[in-house]
Write a protein that holds these residues in place. Structure first.
Motif, PDB file in Angstrom:
ATOM      1  N   PRO A 125       0.825  -1.217   0.000  1.00  0.00           N
ATOM      2  CA  PRO A 125       0.000   0.000   0.000  1.00  0.00           C
ATOM      3  C   PRO A 125       0.856   1.263   0.000  1.00  0.00           C
ATOM      4  O   PRO A 125       1.976   1.267   0.521  1.00  0.00           O
ATOM      5  N   GLY A 126       0.337   2.319  -0.604  1.00  0.00           N
ATOM      6  CA  GLY A 126       1.000   3.612  -0.555  1.00  0.00           C
ATOM      7  C   GLY A 126       1.803   3.980  -1.781  1.00  0.00           C
ATOM      8  O   GLY A 126       2.198   5.141  -1.934  1.00  0.00           O
ATOM      9  N   GLY A 127       2.078   3.031  -2.662  1.00  0.00           N
ATOM     10  CA  GLY A 127       2.853   3.330  -3.855  1.00  0.00           C
ATOM     11  C   GLY A 127       1.986   3.856  -4.987  1.00  0.00           C
ATOM     12  O   GLY A 127       0.775   4.046  -4.846  1.00  0.00           O
ATOM     13  N   GLY A 128       2.624   4.072  -6.138  1.00  0.00           N
ATOM     14  CA  GLY A 128       1.917   4.631  -7.275  1.00  0.00           C
ATOM     15  C   GLY A 128       0.804   3.747  -7.798  1.00  0.00           C
ATOM     16  O   GLY A 128      -0.310   4.213  -8.063  1.00  0.00           O
ATOM     17  N   PHE A 129       1.069   2.448  -7.968  1.00  0.00           N
ATOM     18  CA  PHE A 129       0.048   1.544  -8.484  1.00  0.00           C
ATOM     19  C   PHE A 129      -1.136   1.470  -7.525  1.00  0.00           C
ATOM     20  O   PHE A 129      -2.297   1.458  -7.942  1.00  0.00           O
ATOM     21  N   ASP A 130      -0.838   1.420  -6.243  1.00  0.00           N
ATOM     22  CA  ASP A 130      -1.878   1.370  -5.222  1.00  0.00           C
ATOM     23  C   ASP A 130      -2.742   2.630  -5.271  1.00  0.00           C
ATOM     24  O   ASP A 130      -3.975   2.552  -5.181  1.00  0.00           O
ATOM     25  N   SER A 131      -2.108   3.775  -5.452  1.00  0.00           N
ATOM     26  CA  SER A 131      -2.846   5.041  -5.483  1.00  0.00           C
ATOM     27  C   SER A 131      -3.817   5.094  -6.651  1.00  0.00           C
ATOM     28  O   SER A 131      -4.962   5.543  -6.511  1.00  0.00           O
ATOM     29  N   TYR A 132      -3.371   4.648  -7.817  1.00  0.00           N
ATOM     30  CA  TYR A 132      -4.239   4.653  -8.991  1.00  0.00           C
ATOM     31  C   TYR A 132      -5.456   3.752  -8.781  1.00  0.00           C
ATOM     32  O   TYR A 132      -6.593   4.137  -9.086  1.00  0.00           O
ATOM     33  N   VAL A 133      -5.227   2.549  -8.296  1.00  0.00           N
ATOM     34  CA  VAL A 133      -6.332   1.614  -8.118  1.00  0.00           C
ATOM     35  C   VAL A 133      -7.321   2.138  -7.084  1.00  0.00           C
ATOM     36  O   VAL A 133      -8.540   2.065  -7.273  1.00  0.00           O
ATOM     37  N   GLU A 191      -6.933  -5.290  -3.056  1.00  0.00           N
ATOM     38  CA  GLU A 191      -6.130  -6.239  -2.290  1.00  0.00           C
ATOM     39  C   GLU A 191      -4.667  -6.125  -2.701  1.00  0.00           C
ATOM     40  O   GLU A 191      -4.336  -6.314  -3.868  1.00  0.00           O
ATOM     41  N   ASN A 192      -3.812  -5.814  -1.750  1.00  0.00           N
ATOM     42  CA  ASN A 192      -2.381  -5.712  -2.007  1.00  0.00           C
ATOM     43  C   ASN A 192      -1.727  -7.078  -1.821  1.00  0.00           C
ATOM     44  O   ASN A 192      -1.847  -7.687  -0.761  1.00  0.00           O
ATOM     45  N   ILE A 193      -1.057  -7.557  -2.886  1.00  0.00           N
ATOM     46  CA  ILE A 193      -0.343  -8.842  -2.820  1.00  0.00           C
ATOM     47  C   ILE A 193       1.085  -8.599  -3.306  1.00  0.00           C
ATOM     48  O   ILE A 193       1.423  -8.879  -4.456  1.00  0.00           O
ATOM     49  N   PRO A 194       1.946  -8.040  -2.448  1.00  0.00           N
ATOM     50  CA  PRO A 194       3.321  -7.760  -2.863  1.00  0.00           C
ATOM     51  C   PRO A 194       4.172  -9.025  -2.880  1.00  0.00           C
ATOM     52  O   PRO A 194       3.775 -10.061  -2.347  1.00  0.00           O
ATOM     53  N   LYS A 230      25.207   3.718  -8.339  1.00  0.00           N
ATOM     54  CA  LYS A 230      24.197   2.917  -7.649  1.00  0.00           C
ATOM     55  C   LYS A 230      22.804   3.489  -7.903  1.00  0.00           C
ATOM     56  O   LYS A 230      22.582   4.687  -7.737  1.00  0.00           O
ATOM     57  N   HIS A 231      21.898   2.591  -8.283  1.00  0.00           N
ATOM     58  CA  HIS A 231      20.527   2.979  -8.612  1.00  0.00           C
ATOM     59  C   HIS A 231      19.565   2.181  -7.726  1.00  0.00           C
ATOM     60  O   HIS A 231      19.665   0.958  -7.641  1.00  0.00           O
ATOM     61  N   SER A 232      18.642   2.840  -7.063  1.00  0.00           N
ATOM     62  CA  SER A 232      17.730   2.156  -6.143  1.00  0.00           C
ATOM     63  C   SER A 232      16.490   1.656  -6.846  1.00  0.00           C
ATOM     64  O   SER A 232      15.921   2.338  -7.694  1.00  0.00           O
ATOM     65  N   ASP A 233      16.077   0.422  -6.473  1.00  0.00           N
ATOM     66  CA  ASP A 233      14.875  -0.142  -7.069  1.00  0.00           C
ATOM     67  C   ASP A 233      14.313  -1.251  -6.201  1.00  0.00           C
ATOM     68  O   ASP A 233      14.949  -1.734  -5.271  1.00  0.00           O
ATOM     69  N   THR A 234      13.071  -1.643  -6.536  1.00  0.00           N
ATOM     70  CA  THR A 234      12.404  -2.688  -5.762  1.00  0.00           C
ATOM     71  C   THR A 234      12.868  -4.079  -6.153  1.00  0.00           C
ATOM     72  O   THR A 234      12.910  -4.982  -5.320  1.00  0.00           O
ATOM     73  N   ILE A 266      26.149   0.632 -14.371  1.00  0.00           N
ATOM     74  CA  ILE A 266      25.131   0.837 -13.333  1.00  0.00           C
ATOM     75  C   ILE A 266      25.061  -0.372 -12.418  1.00  0.00           C
ATOM     76  O   ILE A 266      25.240  -1.508 -12.852  1.00  0.00           O
ATOM     77  N   LEU A 267      24.823  -0.129 -11.145  1.00  0.00           N
ATOM     78  CA  LEU A 267      24.618  -1.186 -10.160  1.00  0.00           C
ATOM     79  C   LEU A 267      23.231  -0.997  -9.571  1.00  0.00           C
ATOM     80  O   LEU A 267      22.978  -0.021  -8.867  1.00  0.00           O
ATOM     81  N   ASN A 268      22.332  -1.921  -9.865  1.00  0.00           N
ATOM     82  CA  ASN A 268      20.971  -1.823  -9.357  1.00  0.00           C
ATOM     83  C   ASN A 268      20.931  -2.330  -7.921  1.00  0.00           C
ATOM     84  O   ASN A 268      21.218  -3.505  -7.663  1.00  0.00           O
ATOM     85  N   VAL A 269      20.585  -1.466  -6.987  1.00  0.00           N
ATOM     86  CA  VAL A 269      20.446  -1.841  -5.581  1.00  0.00           C
ATOM     87  C   VAL A 269      18.962  -2.099  -5.345  1.00  0.00           C
ATOM     88  O   VAL A 269      18.149  -1.168  -5.351  1.00  0.00           O
ATOM     89  N   THR A 270      18.604  -3.371  -5.156  1.00  0.00           N
ATOM     90  CA  THR A 270      17.200  -3.744  -5.067  1.00  0.00           C
ATOM     91  C   THR A 270      16.809  -4.134  -3.640  1.00  0.00           C
ATOM     92  O   THR A 270      17.633  -4.146  -2.734  1.00  0.00           O
ATOM     93  N   GLY A 271      15.522  -4.451  -3.481  1.00  0.00           N
ATOM     94  CA  GLY A 271      15.037  -4.887  -2.176  1.00  0.00           C
ATOM     95  C   GLY A 271      14.210  -3.841  -1.462  1.00  0.00           C
ATOM     96  O   GLY A 271      13.651  -4.113  -0.392  1.00  0.00           O
ATOM     97  N   TYR A 272      14.091  -2.651  -2.043  1.00  0.00           N
ATOM     98  CA  TYR A 272      13.267  -1.612  -1.426  1.00  0.00           C
ATOM     99  C   TYR A 272      11.795  -1.978  -1.568  1.00  0.00           C
ATOM    100  O   TYR A 272      11.375  -2.548  -2.575  1.00  0.00           O
ATOM    101  N   LYS A 273      11.010  -1.637  -0.566  1.00  0.00           N
ATOM    102  CA  LYS A 273       9.581  -1.945  -0.592  1.00  0.00           C
ATOM    103  C   LYS A 273       8.806  -0.779  -1.182  1.00  0.00           C
ATOM    104  O   LYS A 273       8.479   0.171  -0.500  1.00  0.00           O
ATOM    105  N   GLY A 274       8.549  -0.870  -2.453  1.00  0.00           N
ATOM    106  CA  GLY A 274       7.770   0.157  -3.119  1.00  0.00           C
ATOM    107  C   GLY A 274       8.625   1.294  -3.629  1.00  0.00           C
ATOM    108  O   GLY A 274       9.759   1.510  -3.175  1.00  0.00           O
TER     109      GLY A 274
END
Length: 315
Positions: free
Chosen positions: A39-47, A65-68, A149-153, A174-182
């Motif tokens: 909840p709280g991200g862009g996709f969630d806001s649109y829905v 229903e959020n199913i991350p 370093k680039h941040s991503d989910t 580029i080094l993609n740093v992942t694991g962020y929640k949303g």
């Protein structure tokens, strides 16, 4: 006429009548609208913006229903495996969710079989750094002697796909740093100094730029959306304008055409309603609502376009 044939035709007629009656009564219960992220991200806001308006149009509750999980794949596969009765639909992150399929990984869904309902929005990207960052240009990020370093989910997120392909075009490490929640978490990670930069939708980054938390270096556009920020085309990267984020709504394979049409009409009408249009204007979240047929055509074109970058996406 042979009796067996008569009985067969009669049975077929009963089936058609039964299906027609079911469609006439649809919907008879709440519809689940899956968001494959927290909840709280862009996709969630649109829905959550369109769901109340869809309820009015369809005459039934639309439950968000959020199913991350797994960069959106868990929610997507949940929708794909659902009964094709129109009571489960979801919003799809494209091109992010095309990656597993394009590189031959198991994802739990096949995008060529999804029942596409409509495109809700198309968002352009921007590249941002910390407000006090020493970097004032993409060239600076690319020439520091090591990957920026680039941040991503996760690797299946659309901004990750955009970052990897776009930077491969200009040979920028580029080094993609992942694991962020949303997506919000990726921007917070940037603000904390955990990464050098992030690529996210313009509307989302503009809010943080306005508050002084980030600095936008460029937008991935041909023409300016932000008056004081240059476009990638202006800076000599015209190919970057090919990348955008689609928020496409789809359901399980095999959904009856009549139900697909009803959902598509409700989605487009909801997006065009005064309430959602007002939300769009006040929040800065753009809308680009189109129906099922055009959404299916968009998906076909995007799958073909991104298939040309399989090597980059496999890395």
């Amino acid at each position: 006429m042979p009796r067996a044939l008569v009985r067969g035709l009669a049975a077929a007629g009963l089936v058609v009548a039964s299906v027609t009656a079911a469609l006439a009564d649809w919907p008879e219960k709440p519809i689940t609208f899956v968001v494959p992220y927290s909840p709280g991200g862009g996709f969630d806001s649109y829905v959550r913006a369109v769901a109340p308006e869809m309820e009015k149009l369809l005459g039934t509750e639309v439950v968000v229903e959020n199913i991350p999980g797994a960069g959106g794949q868990r929610g997507a596969s949940t929708v794909y495996r659902a009964d094709p009765d129109g009571y489960t639909i979801g919003i799809w992150n494209v091109p992010g969710l095309t990656v597993p399929q394009l590189v031959g990984k198991s994802s739990g869904y096949d995008l060529t079989d999804v029942t596409w309902i409509g495109n809700l929005a198309t968002s352009r990207y921007a590249l941002a750094v910390q407000a006090g960052s020493k970097f004032d240009s993409l060239e600076g990020l690319c020439s520091q002697g090591h990957p920026f370093k680039h941040s991503d989910t996760g690797p299946a997120s659309t901004s990750s796909v955009t970052a990897r392909i776009a930077m491969s075009i200009i040979d920028c490490p580029i080094l993609n740093v992942t694991g962020y929640k949303g997506s919000t978490g990726t921007i917070v990670g940037l603000m904390r100094g955990e990464v050098d930069a992030t690529i996210k939708p313009i509307a989302q980054l503009a809010k943080y730029a306005k508050s002084g938390d980030v600095k936008i270096l460029m937008t991935f556009e041909n023409e300016r959306t932000l008056a004081d920020v240059p476009t990638s085309t202006e800076l000599g990267y015209p190919d970057f304008a090919n990348f955008d984020l689609r928020r496409i709504v789809g359901g399980p394979p095999g959904m009856p055409a009549d139900i697909q049409a009803k959902l598509s009409e409700a989605l487009v009408a909801a997006a065009n309603s005064p309430a959602v249009q007002e939300w769009s204007a006040s929040s800065g979240n753009p809308l680009d609502p189109v129906g099922a047929e055009e959404a299916a055509a968009i998906m076909g074109a995007l799958m073909e376009f991104y298939s040309g970058y399989k090597d980059v996406l496999s890395e």
